[in-house]
Design a protein around this motif. Structure first.
Motif, PDB file in Angstrom:
ATOM      1  N   LYS A 109      -7.805 -13.781  -1.408  1.00 22.25           N
ATOM      2  CA  LYS A 109      -7.790 -12.241  -0.716  1.00 22.25           C
ATOM      3  C   LYS A 109      -9.138 -12.061  -0.441  1.00 22.25           C
ATOM      4  N   THR A 110      -9.148 -11.430   0.893  1.00 18.56           N
ATOM      5  CA  THR A 110     -10.415 -10.908   1.401  1.00 18.56           C
ATOM      6  C   THR A 110     -10.309  -9.519   2.039  1.00 18.56           C
ATOM      7  N   ARG A 111     -11.177  -8.728   2.448  1.00 16.15           N
ATOM      8  CA  ARG A 111     -11.127  -7.793   3.200  1.00 16.15           C
ATOM      9  C   ARG A 111     -10.458  -7.819   4.540  1.00 16.15           C
ATOM     10  N   ALA A 112     -10.610  -8.867   4.946  1.00 19.24           N
ATOM     11  CA  ALA A 112      -9.928  -9.291   6.277  1.00 19.24           C
ATOM     12  C   ALA A 112      -8.557  -9.442   6.150  1.00 19.24           C
ATOM     13  N   SER A 113      -8.052 -10.338   4.888  1.00 19.82           N
ATOM     14  CA  SER A 113      -6.812 -10.626   4.906  1.00 19.82           C
ATOM     15  C   SER A 113      -5.958  -9.688   4.734  1.00 19.82           C
ATOM     16  N   VAL A 114      -6.558  -8.566   3.808  1.00 21.46           N
ATOM     17  CA  VAL A 114      -5.641  -7.389   3.595  1.00 21.46           C
ATOM     18  C   VAL A 114      -5.497  -6.649   4.639  1.00 21.46           C
ATOM     19  N   ALA A 115      -6.637  -6.456   5.798  1.00 22.61           N
ATOM     20  CA  ALA A 115      -6.365  -5.957   6.921  1.00 22.61           C
ATOM     21  C   ALA A 115      -5.297  -6.410   7.837  1.00 22.61           C
ATOM     22  N   LYS A 116      -5.089  -7.844   7.959  1.00 26.26           N
ATOM     23  CA  LYS A 116      -4.347  -8.481   8.555  1.00 26.26           C
ATOM     24  C   LYS A 116      -2.688  -8.050   8.441  1.00 26.26           C
ATOM     25  N   GLU A 117      -2.802  -8.211   6.736  1.00 23.35           N
ATOM     26  CA  GLU A 117      -1.501  -7.739   6.107  1.00 23.35           C
ATOM     27  C   GLU A 117      -1.026  -6.373   6.470  1.00 23.35           C
ATOM     28  N   LYS A 118      -1.785  -5.589   6.751  1.00 24.23           N
ATOM     29  CA  LYS A 118      -1.768  -4.145   7.275  1.00 24.23           C
ATOM     30  C   LYS A 118      -1.419  -4.136   8.791  1.00 24.23           C
ATOM     31  N   GLY A 119      -1.504  -5.398   9.424  1.00 27.38           N
ATOM     32  CA  GLY A 119      -1.039  -5.251  10.745  1.00 27.38           C
ATOM     33  C   GLY A 119      -2.123  -4.886  11.962  1.00 27.38           C
ATOM     34  N   LEU A 120      -3.339  -4.975  11.409  1.00 24.65           N
ATOM     35  CA  LEU A 120      -4.630  -4.385  12.185  1.00 24.65           C
ATOM     36  C   LEU A 120      -5.081  -5.573  13.177  1.00 24.65           C
ATOM     37  N   THR A 121      -4.478  -6.732  13.260  1.00 21.79           N
ATOM     38  CA  THR A 121      -5.083  -7.747  14.207  1.00 21.79           C
ATOM     39  C   THR A 121      -5.222  -7.329  15.464  1.00 21.79           C
ATOM     40  N   PRO A 122      -4.138  -6.614  15.924  1.00 16.07           N
ATOM     41  CA  PRO A 122      -4.057  -6.308  17.476  1.00 16.07           C
ATOM     42  C   PRO A 122      -5.220  -5.417  17.643  1.00 16.07           C
ATOM     43  N   LEU A 123      -5.544  -4.588  16.718  1.00 17.62           N
ATOM     44  CA  LEU A 123      -6.566  -3.558  17.023  1.00 17.62           C
ATOM     45  C   LEU A 123      -7.913  -4.257  16.885  1.00 17.62           C
ATOM     46  N   ALA A 124      -8.043  -5.337  16.130  1.00 18.62           N
ATOM     47  CA  ALA A 124      -9.290  -6.239  16.012  1.00 18.62           C
ATOM     48  C   ALA A 124      -9.591  -6.688  17.711  1.00 18.62           C
ATOM     49  N   ASP A 125      -8.308  -7.456  18.082  1.00 18.39           N
ATOM     50  CA  ASP A 125      -8.559  -7.921  19.547  1.00 18.39           C
ATOM     51  C   ASP A 125      -8.926  -6.947  20.418  1.00 18.39           C
ATOM     52  N   TYR A 126      -8.343  -5.647  20.194  1.00 23.14           N
ATOM     53  CA  TYR A 126      -8.487  -4.684  21.352  1.00 23.14           C
ATOM     54  C   TYR A 126     -10.081  -4.330  21.168  1.00 23.14           C
ATOM     55  N   LEU A 127     -10.626  -4.082  20.158  1.00 18.62           N
ATOM     56  CA  LEU A 127     -11.980  -3.798  20.013  1.00 18.62           C
ATOM     57  C   LEU A 127     -12.906  -5.080  20.695  1.00 18.62           C
TER      58      LEU A 127
END
Length: 716
Positions: A109-127
């Motif tokens: 479990k990492t900060r990134a994996s937690v963020a991905k579980e929260k569905g934030l990958t599209p926002l990361a791609d947007y940035l």
């Protein structure tokens, strides 16, 4: 990767040469056998090159195996691409393969994996898209979700930046390039971490460019860090790696997303990349330093094991001591123990007169030629005691100070107990001291090489790698010298090519039950010695009493026919070989080498070896070396004065200099800078263990018992 072609390129060899050598290795042939009896196949590669080639072969095969495993794992995930496949194919080291696999490796479990579980990958791609019309905060608001645990836009942006940070960290190219930049531009910084003075005080405020860091310093710093005396870090100007990342990661300076991507990039470097790169560089430094130290250790061990034996002498071994006395053991010229005893010439008893009577009695009774004194506790007093007795023997008896490193290890070992079940450990040690003067190789093979005392920082290295390297040295030395099949111990036999510990014990058992071996062929009757083992071992085993004269030479049984045909061609007999009446044979043979090789169906290297063995049957390659130094007088450290010129023997070679025995209890140090006038990178370029050298005393510290020497001419 074409492994064989890679090996050919790296070792500057012909591809066919490498192919045939690898075939021999894969077929189970040992390095000593290949080096000695397959010269035509390998192009006369020596044992050192063959071991390096074998090590590199193993590494490259492991590299290819790991590539296949990673490729399979990525393919199973359905994420394999042509670019990844090409990157894997191009990877030259295991670290690069692991960098490629990093994004696909199951993570904790990492900060990134937690963020991905929260569905934030599209926002990361947007940035990361970094468009100029982007509205990051407004876009982040779309990801606010009580259900997924995203309370506000700020949390959403932070999660997206965590995903970006991990993506940057997982980029194999970034890792590789930043590792290179850090290695080229970084420094190792060392600070004091404990109170007061220590043996690591030289490193309390130390820094060095990573590229210029010497191996022995790396190992010393590692040990100091392990003992909580030093704090160590890898430092580099952050501008260098960050500017590198900035140039590739930032695609539009005008984008509102830029500040978030930059923040993620800095976090990626500080939190993920830099710590990992530091660990990797420290590990690489340690591995390189360890390999260099193992190389020095191996060279020292080889030179020590190949020291000239003291043949035909009866030796009185003396293991010095105080309270428990000095243990004695008289050993005849064959190594057989004739007598043992104990004397008390040192404190607290100081019974010098009584000790003298015992020693003189043993010397007279057994016609002792040499006294071998261990160099451990009470060695100085013991040496003076023996030196005072020398005039009474009118030069017929001399003495030598022998390194007793490892003698106590052997004495307390199962091997020592099996060999001398009725002796206590100190008596066994006295026997070992005497025998290691008579035949260093035969005695020292009984001891773990790490305990022999010719290395540096050996306890800080990977045990398996060190054991492998030193075991190879022992194997090469034993086989180079060869052993007498009828007198060798099972510990010595176990190092012969093709003979394992079980087979060695079976040989000794067979010998005990059936008497001495009458010829080499009889070895095939020993359990666990099959045709393959016989092929590998036979040439290194000598049978001095065999009716087959060639059994007492290094000529392999497979070449007996050629050797006999060679003798017949020039009118010589086996009796001529035994009597040493082969003058002129070499000159005759060398006039028609090519024709001879065709007639005898052998190559030129084998012909040369056969000629050497026929000329000196039963020879010991160590006989050409200077014999052990025997003394008739003793000197104390207090007798040393700056400017004194002395003869000494090199006892150990390290990265920073060489330790030389000059006849006092403490060895003197010749620093690297004091070895010769020309520039050298390492003492081993000039010196080897066992070398006789002339030195001049530079400085003597009687309190710390340190002696500084030079081999350079001192200009007045």
């Amino acid at each position: 990767m074409d492994i064989l072609q890679t090996l050919a390129n790296e070792f500057s060899l012909k591809l066919e040469q490498v192919e045939k050598t690898v075939e021999l290795i894969d077929d189970g042939s040992t390095i000593p056998f290949i080096a000695r009896y397959r010269k035509e196949v390998t192009g006369s590669l020596d044992d050192t090159v063959l071991r390096e080639l074998n090590d590199r072969l193993t590494y490259l095969r492991n590299l290819e195996k790991r590539k296949e495993e990673v490729s399979h794992s990525i393919t199973e995930l359905g994420m394999m691409t042509d670019e990844i496949a090409a990157a894997l194919e191009a990877a030259q080291i295991l670290t690069e393969v692991e960098d490629i696999y990093r994004p696909f490796k199951p993570k904790r479990k990492t900060r990134a994996s937690v963020a991905k579980e929260k569905g934030l990958t599209p926002l990361a791609d947007y940035l990361l898209a970094q468009t100029r019309d982007a509205e990051p905060v407004l876009k982040a608001g779309e990801f606010i979700s009580e259900e997924k645990g995203v309370a506000n836009a700020e949390e959403a942006l932070q999660g997206a930046m965590d995903i970006i940070a991990e993506a940057i960290s997982d980029n194999a190219t970034y890792r590789k390039d930043i590792r290179y930049i850090t290695g080229k531009q970084g420094k190792l910084i060392v600070k004091q971490a404990c109170e007061g003075d220590s043996v690591y005080s030289n490193y309390y405020d130390f820094s060095s460019e990573i590229e210029k860091l010497q191996g022995h310093r790396v190992l010393a710093i590692n040990r100091g860090e392990k003992e909580d005396c030093l704090k160590v870090s890898v430092e580099i100007s952050k501008d260098l790696p960050l500017n590198y990342l900035f140039a590739d990661v930032i695609t539009d300076f005008e984008s509102p997303c830029r500040k978030y991507v930059v923040k993620a990039m800095i976090d990626s470097y500080d939190r993920l990349i830099a710590p990992a790169i530091e660990r990797e560089i420290r590990s690489e430094l340690t591995d390189a330093a360890s390999e260099a130290a193992i190389k020095v250790f191996s060279d020292n061990l080889k030179n020590l094991l190949m020291s000239a034996p003291l043949k035909g002498k009866t030796v009185l071994g003396l293991d010095p001591g105080y309270r428990t006395g000095c243990k004695l053991a008289v050993v005849d010229a064959t190594g057989k123990v004739l007598d043992t005893g104990v004397i008390y010439p040192t404190k607290p008893r100081e019974d010098i007169a009584g000790a003298g009577r015992v020693v003189k009695s043993l010397v007279k009774k057994y016609n002792v030629d040499v006294v071998a004194i261990g160099n451990g506790t009470a060695s100085g007093e013991s040496e003076m005691f023996i030196a005072d007795l020398l005039p009474e023997w009118n030069g017929k008896v001399r003495y030598a100070v022998v390194s007793e490193a490892g003698a106590s290890v052997y004495s307390a070992s199962k091997l020592g107990a099996d060999e001398f079940p009725d002796f206590d450990v100190t008596q066994r040690s006295a026997v070992s001291i005497a025998r290691r003067l008579q035949d260093p190789l035969a005695e020292l093979v009984k001891i773990d090489p790490k305990s022999i005392g010719v290395g540096q920082y050996q306890h800080d290295m990977k045990p398996a790698r060190l054991d492998e390297a030193l075991g190879g040295v022992v194997e090469d030395c034993v086989n180079r010298v060869g052993v007498d099949l009828n007198t060798a111990s099972h510990s010595l036999l176990s190092h012969i090519s093709g003979i394992n510990a079980t087979a060695a014990k079976n040989i000794v058992k067979y010998r005990d039950e059936n008497g001495a071996f009458k010829n080499r062929a009889q070895l095939l009757k020993v359990p666990k010695i099959g045709a393959k083992a016989f092929e590998q071992a036979a040439g290194f085993l000598r049978v001095s009493g065999s009716s087959e004269i060639l059994d007492n030479t290094g000529v392999h049984p497979e070449s007996y026919k050629a050797a006999k045909a060679l003798l017949t061609r020039y009118g010589y007999s086996m009796e001529d070989v035994a009597a040493g009446r082969l003058s002129g044979l070499r000159a005759k043979a060398e006039k028609e080498t090519a024709e001879l090789c065709t007639i005898l169906s052998i190559g030129e290297p084998t012909l040369a070896d056969i000629l050497s063995e026929l000329e000196k049957p039963g020879r010991d390659v160590r006989d050409e070396l200077p014999p052990p130094e025997l003394r008739s007088a003793v000197m104390d450290i207090a007798d040393l004065k700056p400017g004194m010129k002395l003869q000494g023997t090199v006892r150990n070679v390290t990265d920073f200099g060489a330790f030389v025995d000059i006849g006092v209890h403490q060895d003197g140090l010749v620093h690297l800078s004091r070895i010769c006038d020309r520039y050298i990178k390492h003492p081993s370029e000039v010196l080897a263990v066992g070398d006789r050298v002339q030195v001049t005393v530079l400085d003597v510290d009687t309190v710390k018992k340190r002696i500084s020497l030079t081999m350079k001419e001192i200009k007045s």
